[in-house]
Enzyme design. Structure first.
Site: not given
Lengths: 384, 120
Positions: B59-60
């Site tokens: 993810g981020s």
């Protein structure tokens, strides 16, 4: 990873603390990805700009770093927490604004272009094919590799920052021309941006570095952006290729059943108290398209539209911004849905959006329920 | 014996093991070190001071700041050990000086939640 003599010196602190920190980061990311060396990059896009995401520790780190560090290559930056033109409407506390302004100042001091955008690929000229860049912001990295035909790792906030300071990045797999070892067959017809977002979320979960997707002919920009953003949210995969003849060793299907599974994971409400469009931020094409789709209709609920400053100015000049505002939209620049401090439980319980990435973070970071629908359905249900 | 050391350091501690990847942005409370993602198998558990064993980060890209913040708030794991290391976890641990190791498949399999172990 082999470092040159000069790079070794920097790592040992002989060229100052800022470069030492940068090379420490690059050494770790290089080792982690089995890179054999560092290569020059020509553009860095840095994440970690929104005070809501990096907090006090991040703000203090950047304030200290910016005393000595200077960006060596063109460096653009991700959205921050608010749009200064409308911040007073949202009741943010003084501390938030003060810390956010400090972060803005730190990036400015280091030489960043104040883009405050998660779609640098839509507001700057793209370099020629195969140019090595260093993009944090997962949707932008995947877009750059998959559609922009550039080369970047799926950089982290710190690895892209280190690239901005040194002009270098590890020569990891995504920078080479490896073909994907997994292929996903798209078995869902009637695809809109929500479907492609769900496909991307699924792909991110099952694929590793890159993935081939078969059974997809044409994707418009909205679908492309939706897929890049959701893929970046759920996984570590940094690239996709549309390829019906992939010789990938592993093959999986994305059918109605898988689609429903991902949808049920992310959709937690039947309707939303408000609407947000833009994660990633909307580009000019999407703004003009939205204005045409609205065509005299107006939203019955509050609708926030997130777009880069440069896009809002163009849309204003061309008359689309006015049309969108007449339809009840609030145009917001320099910020985005993702980890926004502007949409909170204080005001609403649930949000309607077409963004899978937005849904994930609205749920997990903001604690809100999310109603997921494609844009066409949002307009059908939420306007009159 | 670990397969590879990404950030050096000697640590002893109790294993907190997850079988799911971690997105540090949005699933860890950086003030308390508690996992807040209701869908995660570590939901409600605290990772402070532990040897956090998990498959990989996802993810981020801003998750690296979360790792750095955990360290600044004294709520970080003592070390992390993964099957494969993504750039977010590698860079976050590098800046925060949290020892980080890549484990062989056997080692990963044999490490159990609650084990007291030494690494590095």
């Amino acid at each position: 990873m082999e470092l040159t003599k000069d790079e070794e010196k920097s790592l040992n602190g002989e060229h100052g603390e800022a470069l030492q920190i940068a090379y420490r980061i690059l050494s770790a990311t290089g080792e982690a990805t089995d890179a054999e060396k560092l290569v020059p990059i020509h553009w860095a896009h840095v994440s970690g700009v929104n005070y809501n995401t990096i907090g006090d520790a991040g703000e203090e780190f950047l304030a200290t770093l910016s005393k000595n560090a200077k960006f060596k290559v063109m460096t653009t930056i991700n959205p921050m927490g608010y749009d200064k033109d409308s911040v007073e409407k949202f009741g943010l506390d003084e501390n938030f604004i003060q810390k956010q302004e400090s972060i803005r100042e730190s990036y400015k001091k280091m030489g960043a272009i104040p883009s405050f955008s998660c779609i640098p690929y839509e507001i700057y000229d793209m370099p020629r094919e195969d140019t090595q860049v260093s993009f944090a912001e997962s949707n932008a990295a995947i877009y750059a590799n998959s559609i922009g035909k550039l080369k970047t790792n799926k950089e982290s906030a710190f690895s892209a920052l280190a690239s901005a300071i040194t002009g270098k990045s590890p020569y990891s797999d995504l920078r080479k021309d490896d073909s994907p070892n997994m292929s996903i067959a798209m078995k869902v017809s009637d695809s809109d941006e929500l479907t492609f977002g769900l496909l991307g979320y699924f792909a991110g979960k099952v694929a590793d570095k890159s993935v081939a997707i078969s059974g997809v002919k044409n994707m418009d920009k909205r679908c492309n952006k939706s897929m890049c953003a959701s893929m970046g949210t759920s996984g570590s995969c940094g690239k996709f290729v549309l390829d019906d003849n992939s010789n990938a060793s592993e093959k999986v299907d994305f059918d109605e059943k898988e689609l429903q599974k991902v949808y049920d994971e992310l959709n937690t409400a039947e309707s939303g108290d408000m609407i947000t469009l833009g994660s990633p931020q909307l580009g000019l094409e999407e703004m003009t398209d939205l204005a045409a789709m609205l065509n005299g209709k107006a939203f019955k609920k509050r609708c926030l539209i997130f777009c880069p400053r440069a896009i809002q100015e163009q849309a204003r000049h061309l008359g689309y911004a006015g049309q969108l505002e007449s339809a009840g939209c609030e145009l917001m620049s320099d910020c985005c849905t993702c980890i926004t401090p502007l949409v909170t439980k204080k005001d609403v319980d649930s949000v309607t959006t077409n963004s899978i990435k937005g849904a994930y973070y609205l749920k997990n970071s903001n604690g809100l329920d999310v109603n997921l629908k494609p844009l066409s359905k949002i307009i059908e249900d939420e306007t009159s | 014996m670990t397969l590879k050391t990404i950030v050096r350091g000697k640590v002893s501690g109790r294993v907190v093991k997850s079988n799911q990847p971690i997105n540090f942005l949005g699933s860890v409370d950086k003030k308390t070190g508690t996992i807040t993602d209701q869908k995660h198998d570590l939901f409600g558990k605290n990772i402070t001071g532990s040897i956090l064993v998990f498959p990989n980060g996802i993810g981020s890209s801003v998750g690296a700041y979360t790792i750095y913040s955990l360290k600044s708030n004294n709520t970080a794991p003592a070390a992390m050990a993964c099957q494969k290391v993504d750039l977010t976890v590698a860079s976050g641990c590098a800046l925060a000086n949290i020892p980080l190791f890549i484990l062989s498949p056997d080692e990963y399999e044999n490490m159990k939640d609650g084990d007291e172990i030494s690494l590095g």
